[in-house]
Design a protein around this motif. Structure first.
Motif, PDB file in Angstrom:
ATOM      1  N   MET A   1       6.224   6.324   4.564  1.00 25.10           N
ATOM      2  CA  MET A   1       6.277   4.917   4.217  1.00 25.10           C
ATOM      3  C   MET A   1       4.878   4.437   3.900  1.00 25.10           C
ATOM      4  O   MET A   1       3.923   4.746   4.595  1.00 25.10           O
ATOM      5  N   ALA A   2       4.744   3.616   2.930  1.00 25.71           N
ATOM      6  CA  ALA A   2       3.443   3.067   2.548  1.00 25.71           C
ATOM      7  C   ALA A   2       3.225   1.751   3.293  1.00 25.71           C
ATOM      8  O   ALA A   2       4.131   0.936   3.419  1.00 25.71           O
ATOM      9  N   GLU A   3       2.013   1.590   3.789  1.00 25.38           N
ATOM     10  CA  GLU A   3       1.667   0.360   4.500  1.00 25.38           C
ATOM     11  C   GLU A   3       1.151  -0.668   3.512  1.00 25.38           C
ATOM     12  O   GLU A   3       0.563  -0.328   2.487  1.00 25.38           O
ATOM     13  N   GLU A   4       1.387  -1.913   3.853  1.00 25.33           N
ATOM     14  CA  GLU A   4       0.844  -2.978   3.010  1.00 25.33           C
ATOM     15  C   GLU A   4      -0.643  -3.113   3.284  1.00 25.33           C
ATOM     16  O   GLU A   4      -1.087  -3.003   4.423  1.00 25.33           O
TER      17      GLU A   4
END
Length: 151
Positions: A1-4
């Motif tokens: 998952m990519a973090e903001e």
């Protein structure tokens, strides 16, 4: 998952409530000495038994240098006679506070009066004792002074 990504003003591990120093620490020994003299003026904890006599005596030379540096940074010019007059006034106020403190230390208060003030005025024992000493141990005067609003 990519973090903001975090906003640019937020840095991980930095406490936002932590105070940041307004200026860099003094570089030279002379500047540190002047800063210590000024900070000792801010820390007027005369009640602390841990303070040494050296800490109580302000280095007058360092204080004068610090004041002159403040004058240079603000652009204000204070005449040397005005500086010495200010120092005389400062020393006089300091002497009066010391004498008042010595006078209050000699005042004896009754434990019953302290208990009365603690119960009726909801003060701590220390505050009640100080209030009684300020009014020469007279509980009636102390209570009147406490409940009377300053004008």
């Amino acid at each position: 998952m990519a973090e903001e990504p975090q906003p640019p003003g937020i840095h991980e591990g930095v406490d936002p409530t932590e105070e940041k120093p307004a200026t860099a620490p003094p570089a030279s020994a002379e500047d540190r000495k002047a800063a210590a003299a000024l900070s000792s003026l801010d820390n007027q904890n005369d009640d602390s038994a841990a303070q040494t006599s050296k800490a109580k005596n302000i280095d007058q030379e360092a204080l004068a240098k610090a004041i002159s540096r403040l004058e240079l940074s603000t652009g204000a010019k204070v005449e040397p006679s005005a500086q010495s007059e200010n120092m005389k006034q400062f020393e006089e106020r300091r002497r009066k506070r010391r004498e008042e403190k010595e006078r209050l230390a000699k005042v004896k208060v009754d434990a019953g009066d302290v208990g009365l003030l603690v119960q009726e005025l909801e003060l701590t024992k220390t505050k009640a004792t100080d209030l009684l000493k300020t009014h020469d141990g007279d509980a009636v005067k102390a209570m009147r002074a406490f409940v009377t609003a300053p004008v």
